[in-house]
Motif scaffolding. Structure first.
Motif, mmCIF file in Angstrom:
data_model
loop_
_atom_site.group_PDB
_atom_site.id
_atom_site.type_symbol
_atom_site.label_atom_id
_atom_site.label_comp_id
_atom_site.label_asym_id
_atom_site.label_seq_id
_atom_site.Cartn_x
_atom_site.Cartn_y
_atom_site.Cartn_z
ATOM 1 N N SER A 441 0.825 -1.204 0.000
ATOM 2 C CA SER A 441 0.000 0.000 0.000
ATOM 3 C C SER A 441 0.865 1.263 0.000
ATOM 4 O O SER A 441 0.367 2.356 0.214
ATOM 5 C CB SER A 441 -0.926 -0.009 1.219
ATOM 6 O OG SER A 441 -0.130 0.024 2.383
ATOM 7 N N PRO A 443 2.709 4.535 -0.999
ATOM 8 C CA PRO A 443 2.464 5.523 -2.061
ATOM 9 C C PRO A 443 3.530 5.499 -3.157
ATOM 10 O O PRO A 443 3.263 5.921 -4.277
ATOM 11 C CB PRO A 443 2.466 6.860 -1.322
ATOM 12 C CG PRO A 443 2.969 6.601 0.049
ATOM 13 C CD PRO A 443 2.828 5.141 0.317
ATOM 14 N N GLU A 446 2.318 4.111 -6.557
ATOM 15 C CA GLU A 446 1.218 4.663 -7.357
ATOM 16 C C GLU A 446 1.548 4.761 -8.846
ATOM 17 O O GLU A 446 0.768 4.352 -9.704
ATOM 18 C CB GLU A 446 0.812 6.036 -6.805
ATOM 19 C CG GLU A 446 0.088 5.890 -5.478
ATOM 20 C CD GLU A 446 -0.289 7.221 -4.850
ATOM 21 O OE1 GLU A 446 -0.021 8.274 -5.459
ATOM 22 O OE2 GLU A 446 -0.847 7.191 -3.742
ATOM 23 N N LYS A 449 1.678 1.333 -10.449
ATOM 24 C CA LYS A 449 0.349 0.750 -10.648
ATOM 25 C C LYS A 449 -0.275 1.344 -11.902
ATOM 26 O O LYS A 449 -0.801 0.635 -12.756
ATOM 27 C CB LYS A 449 -0.550 1.044 -9.447
ATOM 28 C CG LYS A 449 -0.292 0.132 -8.265
ATOM 29 C CD LYS A 449 -1.284 0.413 -7.130
ATOM 30 C CE LYS A 449 -0.884 -0.353 -5.884
ATOM 31 N NZ LYS A 449 -1.364 0.257 -4.649
ATOM 32 N N LYS A 450 -0.190 2.665 -11.986
ATOM 33 C CA LYS A 450 -0.849 3.347 -13.097
ATOM 34 C C LYS A 450 -0.277 2.883 -14.447
ATOM 35 O O LYS A 450 -1.016 2.693 -15.407
ATOM 36 C CB LYS A 450 -0.692 4.852 -12.949
ATOM 37 C CG LYS A 450 -1.455 5.617 -14.017
ATOM 38 C CD LYS A 450 -1.461 7.090 -13.752
ATOM 39 C CE LYS A 450 -1.960 7.830 -14.990
ATOM 40 N NZ LYS A 450 -1.502 9.210 -14.991
ATOM 41 N N LEU A 530 3.429 10.544 -8.121
ATOM 42 C CA LEU A 530 2.277 10.294 -7.256
ATOM 43 C C LEU A 530 0.967 10.531 -7.972
ATOM 44 O O LEU A 530 0.888 11.329 -8.907
ATOM 45 C CB LEU A 530 2.360 11.195 -6.028
ATOM 46 C CG LEU A 530 3.561 10.951 -5.128
ATOM 47 C CD1 LEU A 530 3.638 12.011 -4.045
ATOM 48 C CD2 LEU A 530 3.467 9.562 -4.514
ATOM 49 N N ILE A 531 -0.059 9.853 -7.508
ATOM 50 C CA ILE A 531 -1.381 10.064 -8.087
ATOM 51 C C ILE A 531 -2.366 10.454 -6.992
ATOM 52 O O ILE A 531 -2.887 11.561 -7.001
ATOM 53 C CB ILE A 531 -1.849 8.820 -8.866
ATOM 54 C CG1 ILE A 531 -0.963 8.738 -10.128
ATOM 55 C CG2 ILE A 531 -3.313 8.956 -9.311
ATOM 56 C CD1 ILE A 531 -0.434 7.427 -10.456
ATOM 57 N N ASP A 532 -2.583 9.587 -6.024
ATOM 58 C CA ASP A 532 -3.572 9.865 -4.979
ATOM 59 C C ASP A 532 -2.983 10.449 -3.709
ATOM 60 O O ASP A 532 -3.695 10.677 -2.737
ATOM 61 C CB ASP A 532 -4.307 8.575 -4.613
ATOM 62 C CG ASP A 532 -4.974 7.975 -5.819
ATOM 63 O OD1 ASP A 532 -5.508 8.763 -6.627
ATOM 64 O OD2 ASP A 532 -4.940 6.741 -5.972
ATOM 65 N N THR A 533 -1.676 10.612 -3.684
ATOM 66 C CA THR A 533 -1.024 11.074 -2.466
ATOM 67 C C THR A 533 -0.410 12.442 -2.716
ATOM 68 O O THR A 533 0.195 12.651 -3.761
ATOM 69 C CB THR A 533 0.082 10.071 -2.077
ATOM 70 O OG1 THR A 533 -0.514 8.792 -1.976
ATOM 71 C CG2 THR A 533 0.735 10.437 -0.764
ATOM 72 N N ASN A 569 3.286 16.458 -4.984
ATOM 73 C CA ASN A 569 2.507 16.117 -6.176
ATOM 74 C C ASN A 569 1.671 17.329 -6.606
ATOM 75 O O ASN A 569 0.638 17.620 -6.006
ATOM 76 C CB ASN A 569 1.607 14.926 -5.812
ATOM 77 C CG ASN A 569 0.587 14.596 -6.890
ATOM 78 O OD1 ASN A 569 0.596 15.190 -7.968
ATOM 79 N ND2 ASN A 569 -0.311 13.663 -6.579
ATOM 80 N N HIS A 572 -2.219 17.241 -7.106
ATOM 81 C CA HIS A 572 -3.141 16.800 -6.063
ATOM 82 C C HIS A 572 -4.008 17.957 -5.579
ATOM 83 O O HIS A 572 -3.538 19.072 -5.388
ATOM 84 C CB HIS A 572 -2.349 16.210 -4.891
ATOM 85 C CG HIS A 572 -3.204 15.396 -3.967
ATOM 86 N ND1 HIS A 572 -3.954 15.969 -2.977
ATOM 87 C CD2 HIS A 572 -3.438 14.065 -3.921
ATOM 88 C CE1 HIS A 572 -4.608 15.009 -2.325
ATOM 89 N NE2 HIS A 572 -4.311 13.843 -2.893
#
Ligand code: ADP
Ligand code: MG
Length: 622
Positions: A441, A443, A446, A449-450, A530-533, A569, A572
């Protein structure tokens, strides 16, 4: 002269006897194997002693184990002409459990009914198995070093105490007389005993003879039951799978079958026979590097010692078996073993054998290899640090959990990983963490994953340390994704459209952040990883990773705190919001919070959690 003496068993033996009698009952015939194995050990020990002692040499006749059944008295007697025991030895060996850890094991057996009771055999408690079938056991023994005819008799009904007294015993060695329980008369049947011996002890190198009594003629003869050739000296083609398996059980006391083995006769430069087994289950004490392990050592068929650990590196300490060398002197001692060049050579060649055996298994039978990996992978991971020569072979045997596998099982090889790399990817990416949950999990993942780039997830304690020793595999370098890295930055840039507007505003923002954080961090930068963080911390290329720092401090070492690179990021929503905060105190709090969040995600804890909580509360209520 001491006469009859009464002794209490040490309390753990009482417990052990109790557990043993009840839990091993379904497999009670193993007592024969245990007693024969002790007798054959005793003969091996004496043979070895006779090499160096004139006196003993004179008296040493060829080793032999005999079995005598007396139907009237309900007794089964197993005798050997081996090394025997002195009074003190009998108290030490049969009245206490010397091996440390056995007590813990017994406690775990008592507390956890599900524990595999079959483990009992591994704890050197073989002799006590005679109480499964006996109401009384006599041990009559005379140490070979004692040249008079004075022996000792030990007697017990397995109820918590035993007695000892002096006897006259003409022959050196040990005689075990079992007074069988009424319901165990089947063990008075000669056919039954012969079958059990064939099954378990056929390839003990000492002859086992049984007394055949002819009721009609009222005479008897001694009949040899076993083959009495050391199994390993035979040709591979002459040995059945079951025989290899039984022999493994004989030399290891393991109740489980071995997973695989490798049997080799080597001639030429070095002459030796090796028979190496990989167990199916790891022994309970494998994790303690100090515990006994190693091979049985024979020199020209003569047993020299158990647990000769010099023949294999520590990271292969799960290997069991034997080596029989033609090149070593018979009078070799443990001390000499340390720095003997023949041993060094044998060690190199045995190490290769084991690694080859594992490589073949991994290629030909991946399912079986999984069993191996789950049992011993952690030990094998010590390999790259210990054995730089075989680093590549070991790396090839490693298995990992990965981002794409979506679970904590370690099944991916480095070869698999490289085969599935993206065209623009030139490094093997990995992350180390305390647990699978923390790793998977993080960060840091990220971006990967993308863009569907796989990352190895490492979360065993030893991993960080191991990764210091394997820096590349098949020409590909390893890269921790929690570290700053050029290749990764390039990859990230390539995969991201930089939004000009954001970048213009953000430069000011970064400057402000730098003035606030000053030397709390090494640098402040924007990131597209980063994407969501909103923010993250990285360690600099040459700096030690967080995981490494944790290992050091767990080992009690004082190390300076890591200075992280702080990355933000720009896309964000929270960053965009903070950029518009005008109140300088609140802005300051936000920046500190962003850093604390990132540190928390990276380290799993904070130096000052209260400060963090107060900050959140302040900002929430603002
Ligand atoms: P282990 O064989 O694993 O050591 P056992 O319970 O089978 O455990 O035996 C305990 C010890 O008793 C042996 O290590 C050995 O020292 C001694 N012993 C047992 N049987 C004999 C024997 N027949 N001759 C000499 N010593 C023996
Ligand atoms: Mg034994």
């Amino acid at each position: 002269m001491k006469t009859q003496e009464k002794h209490e068993f040490k309390s753990e033996i009482k417990q052990l006897l109790h557990i043993m009698i009840h839990s091993l009952y379904s497999n009670k015939e193993i007592f024969v194997r245990e007693l024969i194995s002790n007798a054959s050990d005793a003969i091996d020990k004496l043979r070895f002693k006779s090499i160096t002692s004139e006196e003993i040499h004179k008296n040493f006749s060829n080793g032999c184990i005999t079995i005598y059944i007396n139907k009237e008295k309900n007794t089964l007697t197993i005798s050997d002409n081996g090394i025997g025991m002195t009074r003190q030895e009998i108290i030490d060996n049969l009245g206490t459990i010397a091996k440390s850890g056995t007590k813990d094991f017994i406690n775990s057996l008592m507390n956890d009914k599900k524990t595999d009771n079959q483990l009992i055999g591994q704890f050197g408690v073989g002799f006590y198995s005679s109480f499964i079938v006996s109401e009384k056991v006599l041990v009559r023994t005379r140490a070979a070093t004692n040249l008079s005819e004075e022996g000792i008799q030990w007697e017990s009904s397995g109820q918590g105490e035993y007695t000892i007294h002096n006897i006259v015993k003409k022959e050196q060695g040990t005689e075990i007389i079992l007074y069988l329980k009424k319901e165990e008369k089947e063990f008075l049947d000669i056919w039954k005993i012969k079958n059990i011996i064939k099954k378990y002890s056929d390839h003990i190198s000492v002859p086992i003879k049984i007394f055949n009594f002819d009721e009609q003629k009222k005479t008897g003869t001694w009949e040899q039951i076993n083959k009495a050739t050391a199994l390993w000296t035979l040709n591979k083609t002459e040995i059945k799978i079951e025989e290899y398996q039984e022999f493994y059980k004989h030399i290891t006391n393991d109740f489980n079958k071995p997973l695989i083995w490798s049997h080799n006769h080597v001639e030429g430069n070095q002459e030796y026979i090796s028979l190496l087994y990989i167990p199916e289950k790891s022994a309970w004490d494998l994790w303690n590097r100090e515990n006994k392990h190693g091979l049985k050592l024979y020199v020209k068929r003569i047993f020299i010692m158990d647990d000769a650990s010099q023949f294999l590196p520590n990271y292969l300490r799960f290997v069991r078996g034997l080596i029989d060398s033609n090149d070593l002197p018979l009078n070799i001692s443990r001390e000499i073993l340390q720095d003997n060049h023949i041993i060094q050579k044998l060690r190199r060649s045995l190490t290769k054998r084991v690694l080859n055996m594992l490589t073949t298994l991994a290629t030909n039978d991946p399912e079986k290899y999984k069993i191996f990996w789950n049992q011993f992978g952690l030990v094998l991971k010590e390999g790259p640090a210990e054995d730089s020569i075989n680093k590549n072979e070991i790396a090839n045997l490693l298995r990992f959990s990965s981002l794409n596998s979506n679970n904590s099982e370690q099944h991916m090889s480095l070869v698999d990983y490289i085969q599935n790399m993206k065209t623009e990817q030139d490094k093997i990416y990995y992350i180390t963490s305390d647990s699978y949950a923390a790793a998977s999990s993080s960060p840091h993942l990220e971006f990967f994953k993308k863009h569907n780039i796989n990352v190895l997830l490492l979360f065993d304690r030893i991993d960080e340390w191991m990764m210091n020793y394997i820096t590349e595999f098949q020409g590909k370098k390893f890269q921790s994704i929690s570290k700053d890295d050029e290749s990764l930055n390039k990859l990230v840039k390539k995969n991201n459209q930089i939004d000009k507007n954001v970048e213009e505003n953000i430069n000011d923002f970064i400057k402000k952040v730098k003035t606030i954080l000053k030397d709390q961090v090494k640098d402040v930068r924007i990131t597209y990883r980063l994407i969501d963080t909103p923010s993250i911390v990285l360690t600099d290329t040459n700096e030690m990773t967080t995981q490494m720092a944790k290992l050091f401090s767990a080992a009690g070492q004082n190390i300076p705190p890591i200075k992280y690179i702080f990355e933000i990021n720009p896309n964000h929503i929270l960053i965009k919001k903070i950029m518009n905060v005008n109140d300088s105190i609140i802005f300051n709090e936000w920046i500190q919070l962003l850093l604390e969040q990132a540190l928390l995600a990276e380290k799993g804890n904070l130096d000052n959690p209260n400060q963090f909580i107060n900050r959140i509360n302040l900002l929430l209520s603002h």
